[in-house]
Design an enzyme around this catalytic site. Structure first.
Site, PDB file in Angstrom:
ATOM      1  N   THR A 178      16.059  19.976   9.956  1.00 56.03           N
ATOM      2  CA  THR A 178      16.481  19.788   8.572  1.00 56.03           C
ATOM      3  C   THR A 178      16.590  21.125   7.852  1.00 56.03           C
ATOM      4  O   THR A 178      17.547  21.377   7.112  1.00 56.03           O
ATOM      5  CB  THR A 178      15.514  18.856   7.834  1.00 56.03           C
ATOM      6  N   ASP A 179      15.622  22.001   8.058  1.00 50.94           N
ATOM      7  CA  ASP A 179      15.705  23.346   7.500  1.00 50.94           C
ATOM      8  C   ASP A 179      16.960  24.057   7.975  1.00 50.94           C
ATOM      9  O   ASP A 179      17.681  24.691   7.189  1.00 50.94           O
ATOM     10  CB  ASP A 179      14.484  24.169   7.912  1.00 50.94           C
TER      11      ASP A 179
END
Length: 408
Positions: A178-179
């Site tokens: 997600t980062d």
């Protein structure tokens, strides 16, 4: 000439999503100035071991984690909690095109470093804010962490073995996906906003949330729900819409089978000596195979366990059926295709020697990317940046060092 030659980026971000974005911009040739706290720096500098070895083979203070996301930047150590530090950042903003930050919502306003304040200084500034949940909404003040976002954003619900199978339960992806995806969306958004600023003379704030990114890249899984009302569940390595498309057992391990259409399935059946399956009405089409997954997959698994993975892979490659080994990370970098593509690069580091890294996956025919500098030491470029960008002399720099406003 580089792709982003002449573009200057002030990077107030730390950890991964923001630094990943600004590393992409640095790879493209932007001058990325990483602003860090004197004596402390980016949190990830201490996220080890392992740490980089210097020219004599001794551990440095540079963690492998930090090195992976900060290539090609210049480090400027400024304490912007001080009025003098804030004044320096304000002056730099007037000479930058982009600012990237990932502080909590409203966290920079008390220092006069919020979007409204800095756009007043530089109306053409592209100000990119990365937060866990966005600038508004009931969760806006929450801290955002990749694993927590993978959970609330639905990714864990479709990752892991299904209920009833060995090792069942939700799983997070093995990297901070997600980062990383948020960083890529940020880089894309910044390039679009720069184009707008060039045309109109107006900058803007980009409001980018880890949660928004996670929900957006649920992709076909979200569409399965939104279009068909189907709530996807965990299927291990299997695909919700294609069968057979999952890790399969062999006599000596596992391999990934990725049958993408009916013609491939027919060739696959020939390879395993089960040609009749391709004409069986229960399995002849992908739609039928998805409906009869529970019968077909165990049958295939039993058949595939009879030979070693290497034999199956060789036979499937000859039949043009997609399949691959499940490589460990060391095997990835030993793979002949990975080596042929030059995905490992060795970049000079200020501590001595070089840093082994993974290159940017993009290859440009006219403007090849250049990797001339690894992630910087804390405050390595403070004197250089302030002298070059703000024309500060040594006496001014010494005074600020003495006050603890700058480091390096």
């Amino acid at each position: 000439m580089t792709l982003l030659e002449g573009v200057r980026v002030l990077d107030l971000s730390r950890i991964l999503a923001g630094p990943w974005c600004t590393q992409v911009l640095a790879d493209f040739g932007a001058d990325v100035i990483k602003v860090e706290r004197p004596g402390v720096g980016d949190d990830t500098r201490g996220w080890g071991p392992p740490y980089l070895k210097d020219g004599q083979g001794n551990d440095t203070a540079e963690s492998a984690y930090y090195l992976c996301a900060n290539r090609g930047k210049r480090s400027l150590a400024i304490d912007f909690t001080t009025p003098e530090g804030q004044a320096l950042v304000h002056a730099l903003v007037g000479r930058c095109h982009v600012l990237v930050e990932n502080y909590k919502v409203g966290g920079l306003a008390k220092y006069g470093l919020d979007a409204a304040s800095l756009l007043a200084i530089n109306p053409k500034l592209v100000y990119c804010s990365i937060t866990g949940y966005g600038q508004d909404g009931p969760y806006a003040q929450r801290a955002g962490y990749d694993a927590a976002i993978q959970a609330i954003g639905g990714l864990m619900s479709v990752t892991g073995e299904p209920d009833g199978a060995p090792g069942a339960g939700p799983q997070k992806v093995g990297v901070a996906a997600t980062d990383l995806m948020t960083g890529m969306y940020a880089a894309t958004a910044i390039l679009a906003a720069l184009r707008h600023a060039e045309r109109t003379g107006r900058g803007q704030q980009i409001d980018l949330a880890l949660l928004d990114t996670q929900v957006a890249w649920l992709a076909n899984q979200a569409s399965n729900y939104l279009v068909g009302g189907l709530v996807p569940d965990r299927q291990g390595t299997a695909h919700p819409n294609i069968v057979p498309y999952q890790v399969m057992p062999a006599a000596d391990g596992y391999f990934m089978l990725a049958v993408g259409n009916d013609a491939q399935f027919a060739r696959f059946c020939e390879v395993i000596g089960e040609a009749q399956l391709a004409v069986d009405p229960r399995y002849a089409t992908n739609r039928a195979r998805v409906a009869h997954r529970a019968e077909l997959v165990p049958h295939l698994q039993q058949r595939l366990r009879t030979r070693p993975a290497a034999e199956w892979l060789a036979a499937l490659e000859a039949a043009v059926v997609p399949a691959n080994p499940v490589n460990r990370i060391d095997q990835v970098f030993d793979d002949p295709q990975v080596q042929a593509r030059g995905l490992r690069i060795d970049v000079p580091h200020a501590a001595g020697g070089t840093v082994a890294m993974v290159r940017n996956p993009l290859k440009f025919s006219a403007t090849p990317l250049q990797y001339t500098q690894a992630a910087p030491l804390l405050g390595q470029h403070t004197t250089q940046v302030l002298g070059e960008v703000l024309a500060m002399g040594e006496a001014q720099l010494q005074r600020l060092r003495g006050q603890g406003v700058i480091g390096g």
